[in-house]
Write a protein that holds these residues in place. Structure first.
Motif, mmCIF file in Angstrom:
data_model
loop_
_atom_site.group_PDB
_atom_site.id
_atom_site.type_symbol
_atom_site.label_atom_id
_atom_site.label_comp_id
_atom_site.label_asym_id
_atom_site.label_seq_id
_atom_site.Cartn_x
_atom_site.Cartn_y
_atom_site.Cartn_z
ATOM 1 N N GLY A 191 20.890 5.548 -35.011
ATOM 2 C CA GLY A 191 21.813 4.755 -34.562
ATOM 3 C C GLY A 191 22.220 4.119 -33.263
ATOM 4 O O GLY A 191 21.557 4.851 -32.167
ATOM 5 N N LEU A 212 27.522 -0.515 -31.559
ATOM 6 C CA LEU A 212 27.596 -1.848 -31.430
ATOM 7 C C LEU A 212 28.851 -1.884 -30.357
ATOM 8 O O LEU A 212 28.579 -2.914 -29.633
ATOM 9 C CB LEU A 212 27.946 -2.391 -32.914
ATOM 10 C CG LEU A 212 27.013 -2.254 -33.813
ATOM 11 C CD1 LEU A 212 27.468 -2.698 -35.214
ATOM 12 C CD2 LEU A 212 25.523 -2.925 -33.399
ATOM 13 N N HIS A 270 31.979 1.597 -33.218
ATOM 14 C CA HIS A 270 31.354 1.138 -34.543
ATOM 15 C C HIS A 270 29.749 1.447 -34.137
ATOM 16 O O HIS A 270 29.400 0.628 -33.407
ATOM 17 C CB HIS A 270 31.807 -0.458 -34.668
ATOM 18 C CG HIS A 270 33.045 -0.830 -35.064
ATOM 19 N ND1 HIS A 270 33.474 -1.468 -36.095
ATOM 20 C CD2 HIS A 270 34.150 -0.549 -34.191
ATOM 21 C CE1 HIS A 270 34.788 -1.388 -36.049
ATOM 22 N NE2 HIS A 270 35.246 -0.968 -34.939
ATOM 23 N N VAL A 271 29.151 1.986 -35.280
ATOM 24 C CA VAL A 271 27.740 2.284 -35.019
ATOM 25 C C VAL A 271 26.996 1.819 -36.220
ATOM 26 O O VAL A 271 27.493 1.972 -37.460
ATOM 27 C CB VAL A 271 27.803 3.838 -35.227
ATOM 28 C CG1 VAL A 271 26.442 4.344 -35.101
ATOM 29 C CG2 VAL A 271 28.515 4.582 -33.982
ATOM 30 N N GLU A 272 25.780 1.166 -35.913
ATOM 31 C CA GLU A 272 24.909 0.841 -37.045
ATOM 32 C C GLU A 272 23.946 1.781 -37.025
ATOM 33 O O GLU A 272 23.261 2.404 -36.236
ATOM 34 C CB GLU A 272 24.246 -0.318 -36.233
ATOM 35 C CG GLU A 272 23.172 -1.450 -37.299
ATOM 36 C CD GLU A 272 22.332 -2.288 -36.862
ATOM 37 O OE1 GLU A 272 22.502 -3.276 -37.617
ATOM 38 O OE2 GLU A 272 21.868 -2.139 -35.730
ATOM 39 N N ARG A 317 21.246 -0.978 -43.994
ATOM 40 C CA ARG A 317 21.825 -0.347 -42.873
ATOM 41 C C ARG A 317 23.314 -0.169 -43.375
ATOM 42 O O ARG A 317 23.537 -0.546 -43.918
ATOM 43 C CB ARG A 317 21.574 -1.452 -41.814
ATOM 44 C CG ARG A 317 22.559 -2.434 -41.915
ATOM 45 C CD ARG A 317 22.523 -3.413 -40.769
ATOM 46 N NE ARG A 317 23.705 -4.426 -40.804
ATOM 47 C CZ ARG A 317 24.446 -4.718 -39.875
ATOM 48 N NH1 ARG A 317 24.703 -3.976 -38.757
ATOM 49 N NH2 ARG A 317 25.614 -5.498 -40.050
ATOM 50 N N VAL A 371 27.035 0.545 -41.351
ATOM 51 C CA VAL A 371 28.033 0.484 -40.200
ATOM 52 C C VAL A 371 29.237 1.573 -40.500
ATOM 53 O O VAL A 371 29.846 1.245 -41.395
ATOM 54 C CB VAL A 371 28.572 -1.056 -39.774
ATOM 55 C CG1 VAL A 371 29.423 -0.751 -38.701
ATOM 56 C CG2 VAL A 371 27.509 -1.986 -39.786
ATOM 57 N N THR A 424 30.598 -0.821 -43.602
ATOM 58 C CA THR A 424 29.802 -1.633 -44.679
ATOM 59 C C THR A 424 28.481 -0.714 -44.965
ATOM 60 O O THR A 424 27.937 -0.121 -44.175
ATOM 61 C CB THR A 424 29.345 -2.922 -44.115
ATOM 62 O OG1 THR A 424 28.777 -2.894 -42.908
ATOM 63 C CG2 THR A 424 30.953 -3.824 -43.868
ATOM 64 N N GLU A 433 25.286 -7.064 -49.352
ATOM 65 C CA GLU A 433 26.283 -6.097 -49.048
ATOM 66 C C GLU A 433 26.435 -5.263 -50.368
ATOM 67 O O GLU A 433 26.677 -6.103 -51.277
ATOM 68 C CB GLU A 433 27.467 -6.824 -48.528
ATOM 69 C CG GLU A 433 28.569 -5.524 -48.156
ATOM 70 C CD GLU A 433 29.690 -6.524 -47.283
ATOM 71 O OE1 GLU A 433 29.797 -6.695 -46.236
ATOM 72 O OE2 GLU A 433 30.594 -6.921 -48.232
ATOM 73 N N SER A 439 31.775 -2.611 -49.007
ATOM 74 C CA SER A 439 32.415 -2.956 -47.769
ATOM 75 C C SER A 439 33.939 -2.255 -47.987
ATOM 76 O O SER A 439 34.647 -2.201 -49.134
ATOM 77 C CB SER A 439 32.813 -4.489 -47.961
ATOM 78 O OG SER A 439 33.676 -4.904 -46.785
#
Length: 105
Positions: free
Chosen positions: A30, A33, A41-43, A50, A52, A66, A73, A76
């Motif tokens: 991770g 972002l 906010h982490v990807e 992926r 988020v 998301t 997608e 969400s």
């Protein structure tokens, strides 16, 4: 969240040591972002997609923003009436909570 294969709010509980969330935070790939209003906010890269997530390190909670799979997608938070923050356990010392991060405006 259920369509994404993740646990829904009704099944949520405190994350114990060795839990999937803690493993993703400590050993996963991770990357933070940005931080906005105290939420990191982490990807998180996943097989074929992926996610988020949002981490509130101070309150030790998390949420899914998301989830995408093969560029589409799947989930969400904008369309989830049950969207909420869930207990994350002791995450304040995790790499994603302690590394420097840029602030989103």
């Amino acid at each position: 969240m259920l369509a994404a294969g993740l646990t829904g709010p009704a099944q949520a509980g405190p994350q114990a040591k060795g839990s999937p969330l803690r493993t993703l935070l400590e050993a996963g790939q991770g990357r933070v972002l940005w931080i906005y209003d105290g939420i990191r906010h982490v990807e998180l890269p996943l097989a074929g997609g992926r996610a988020v997530i949002g981490l509130n390190c101070e309150r030790q909670t998390w949420t899914l923003f998301t989830f995408t799979r093969q560029g589409r997608e799947v989930y969400s938070f904008r369309s989830d009436p049950g969207w909420a923050y869930l207990p994350a356990g002791p995450i304040a010392r995790s790499r994603l909570c302690t590394q420097p991060v840029r602030v989103a405006e």
